[in-house]
Design a protein around this motif. Structure first.
Motif, PDB file in Angstrom:
ATOM      1  N   TYR A  53      28.224  97.987 143.888  1.00  0.00           N
ATOM      2  CA  TYR A  53      27.483  99.244 143.936  1.00  0.00           C
ATOM      3  C   TYR A  53      27.211  99.606 145.384  1.00  0.00           C
ATOM      4  O   TYR A  53      26.983  98.739 146.230  1.00  0.00           O
ATOM      5  N   ASN A  72      23.502 103.867 147.090  1.00  0.00           N
ATOM      6  CA  ASN A  72      22.886 104.848 146.190  1.00  0.00           C
ATOM      7  C   ASN A  72      22.942 104.415 144.726  1.00  0.00           C
ATOM      8  O   ASN A  72      22.562 105.166 143.840  1.00  0.00           O
ATOM      9  N   HIS A  81      25.715 103.779 142.992  1.00  0.00           N
ATOM     10  CA  HIS A  81      26.931 104.204 142.318  1.00  0.00           C
ATOM     11  C   HIS A  81      27.909 103.038 142.272  1.00  0.00           C
ATOM     12  O   HIS A  81      28.206 102.422 143.288  1.00  0.00           O
ATOM     13  N   ASP A  96      32.957 104.457 139.517  1.00  0.00           N
ATOM     14  CA  ASP A  96      32.703 105.891 139.617  1.00  0.00           C
ATOM     15  C   ASP A  96      33.288 106.499 140.887  1.00  0.00           C
ATOM     16  O   ASP A  96      33.200 107.701 141.100  1.00  0.00           O
TER      17      ASP A  96
END
Length: 124
Positions: A87, A90, A92, A96
């Motif tokens: 990740y 942030n 994410h 993604d």
């Protein structure tokens, strides 16, 4: 062609599905090789153009992994990828992550690298 076969033959056993998956991967690799030869010709002629479209990076990675699956299975090699563990600041996940570029060419390069890694592994 393989998608039509998949949709019209619902009575395939696991072995047949596995064979179909390996054939699809081999077909994708052969198609990629042919496209590579054509692209080399275009490059030599100064006519090579790259797509500049957004795509999910992990989709390209997954497609490349799928294309070498038959060689991996035939060699008795374990090949794994994990995309849920990473990740950014942030929150994410890498699954993604969107990038801009030529997805098909990236998939071909990744599949080629993976194919060579499998081929030159101790079991490949």
């Amino acid at each position: 062609g393989f998608e039509i076969f998949d949709r019209t033959n619902n009575n395939l056993d696991n072995g047949q599905l596995e064979s179909l998956s390996m054939m699809r991967g081999a077909s994708d690799m052969m198609s990629g090789t042919l496209m590579g030869v054509l692209e080399l010709h275009r490059l030599e002629q100064g006519q090579l153009q790259l797509d500049q479209k957004p795509f999910h990076l992990m989709t390209a990675v997954t497609n490349a992994l799928t294309s070498v699956r038959g060689a991996v299975l035939a060699g008795g090699i374990t090949l794994e990828h994990h995309n849920d563990d990473y990740y950014d600041q942030n929150g994410h996940g890498v699954k993604d992550l969107m990038v801009v570029g030529d997805q098909r060419r990236l998939e071909h390069v990744l599949a080629s690298l993976l194919g060579h890694a499998v081929k030159h592994s101790p079991r490949g």
